[in-house]
Design a protein around this motif. Structure first.
Motif, PDB file in Angstrom:
ATOM      1  N   ARG A  19       6.111  13.438   3.065  1.00 59.05           N
ATOM      2  CA  ARG A  19       5.827  12.296   2.187  1.00 59.05           C
ATOM      3  C   ARG A  19       6.032  12.693   0.728  1.00 59.05           C
ATOM      4  NH1 ARG A  19       0.271  10.232   5.214  1.00 59.05           N
ATOM      5  NH2 ARG A  19       1.215   9.936   7.265  1.00 59.05           N
ATOM      6  N   GLU A  65       0.857  -1.188   0.000  1.00 58.31           N
ATOM      7  CA  GLU A  65       0.000   0.000   0.000  1.00 58.31           C
ATOM      8  C   GLU A  65       0.891   1.235   0.000  1.00 58.31           C
ATOM      9  OE1 GLU A  65      -2.952   0.073   3.033  1.00 58.31           O
ATOM     10  OE2 GLU A  65      -3.728  -1.942   2.570  1.00 58.31           O
ATOM     11  N   GLN A  78       0.327  12.544  -0.081  1.00 60.49           N
ATOM     12  CA  GLN A  78       0.165  13.496   1.008  1.00 60.49           C
ATOM     13  C   GLN A  78       1.185  14.624   0.890  1.00 60.49           C
ATOM     14  OE1 GLN A  78      -2.350  13.163   3.113  1.00 60.49           O
ATOM     15  NE2 GLN A  78      -2.965  11.245   2.109  1.00 60.49           N
ATOM     16  N   LEU A  83       4.685   5.121   3.687  1.00 62.54           N
ATOM     17  CA  LEU A  83       4.333   6.534   3.767  1.00 62.54           C
ATOM     18  C   LEU A  83       5.487   7.414   3.282  1.00 62.54           C
ATOM     19  CD1 LEU A  83       2.496   6.597   7.220  1.00 62.54           C
ATOM     20  CD2 LEU A  83       1.522   6.299   4.944  1.00 62.54           C
ATOM     21  N   LYS A 115       2.792  -0.993   4.371  1.00 62.79           N
ATOM     22  CA  LYS A 115       2.380   0.371   4.040  1.00 62.79           C
ATOM     23  C   LYS A 115       3.598   1.286   3.963  1.00 62.79           C
ATOM     24  CE  LYS A 115      -2.210  -0.008   6.133  1.00 62.79           C
ATOM     25  NZ  LYS A 115      -3.205   0.629   7.030  1.00 62.79           N
ATOM     26  N   THR A 122       1.030   5.216   0.067  1.00 63.96           N
ATOM     27  CA  THR A 122       0.275   6.422   0.401  1.00 63.96           C
ATOM     28  C   THR A 122       1.237   7.596   0.242  1.00 63.96           C
ATOM     29  OG1 THR A 122      -0.952   5.109   2.012  1.00 63.96           O
ATOM     30  CG2 THR A 122      -1.243   7.495   2.103  1.00 63.96           C
TER      31      THR A 122
END
Length: 264
Positions: free
Chosen positions: A171, A162, A167, A208, A206, A164
């Motif tokens: 990030r 994942e 942002q 980030l 995940k 992400t």
């Protein structure tokens, strides 16, 4: 003065004549050497001819071992071994190259002549450590970062990636600095370092940012992993931490020398 005896005369004759000359060892004549060399050449040619032309040494079958997801039939078809050709003339390197090109799932393959009339293909398939979702399918990625297969169903026990990265702030800066491909490789690096027991219970990896990668386990627990660096140390620390605090819901091994757990 009395004359010498017969024995004394014999000894003097032996001393004056000296030891008998040694026999000379005559080396083999050049003609003999040439004849032997020619005979060996003919024998070698005859052996090669027997291997090349005899019906006893032609390819009649192909055996496959080591497959897990692939089928032996798929491997045989991709290998395209020239059945009926002389076994000695089969190009094993070409077969290996075809298998790697047509079946990226294969990591290692050994192509071996099995005398008198067979070819053995021993394959080792790649093992996925991470899944990248692509539409309704999943791309399998091994611990070397190789995307080797697209499947419609997610294999059990393999975590999904994942990202992400949309942002603002740090990030976005991480994405600009490292690029998405680098961050995906870091996620693969983390997944490849996970202890086996944890990897099978991990639902998602995940990302980030470069140094903010975490795990979501299937039972809802989470792990703050940090960057992909010091993976082996973090894996050992996480294993020990989970044993020491089995009821904890969150584990932090981003700094493996100062791990932490929380929640119950």
């Amino acid at each position: 003065m009395a004359g010498s005896t017969t024995a004394e005369r014999g000894e003097r004759q032996q001393e004056s004549s000296g030891p008998p000359p040694a026999r000379r060892v005559t080396p083999p004549r050049l003609r003999t050497i040439i004849i032997l060399a020619v005979a060996l050449v003919f024998l070698g040619s005859g052996t090669f001819g027997a291997l090349y032309g005899s019906d006893w040494f032609r390819v009649e079958g192909v055996t496959v071992s080591g497959t897990r997801v692939l089928t032996p039939a798929q491997v045989r078809e991709a290998a395209d071994v020239p059945v009926g050709d002389p076994l000695i003339s089969v190009d094993t390197d070409a077969i290996e190259a075809r298998l790697r090109r047509k079946l990226p799932r294969i990591d290692v393959v050994d192509v071996v002549r099995s005398w008198p009339h067979g070819i053995r293909l021993k394959v080792t398939e790649r093992t996925p450590v991470l899944l990248v979702q692509k539409g309704g399918n999943f791309v399998e990625v091994d611990d070397g970062g190789v995307r080797f297969a697209t499947v419609s169903e997610a294999p059990k026990g393999v975590p999904a990636l994942e990202l992400t990265l949309s942002q603002p702030g740090s990030r976005a800066a991480s994405l600009r600095r490292f690029g998405e491909s680098r961050l995906v490789r870091e996620a693969v690096r983390v997944a490849g370092a996970l202890p086996a027991a944890v990897a099978h219970r991990t639902q998602a990896v995940k990302v980030l940012s470069y140094d903010d990668i975490s795990l979501e386990l299937r039972d809802g627990r989470t792990v703050a992993w940090g960057s992909g660096e010091k993976g082996a140390t973090k894996a050992r620390t996480l294993t020990a931490l989970m044993k020491a605090a089995p009821a904890a819901r969150h584990f932090d091994v981003s700094v493996p020398t100062a791990p932490a757990s929380s929640g119950s």
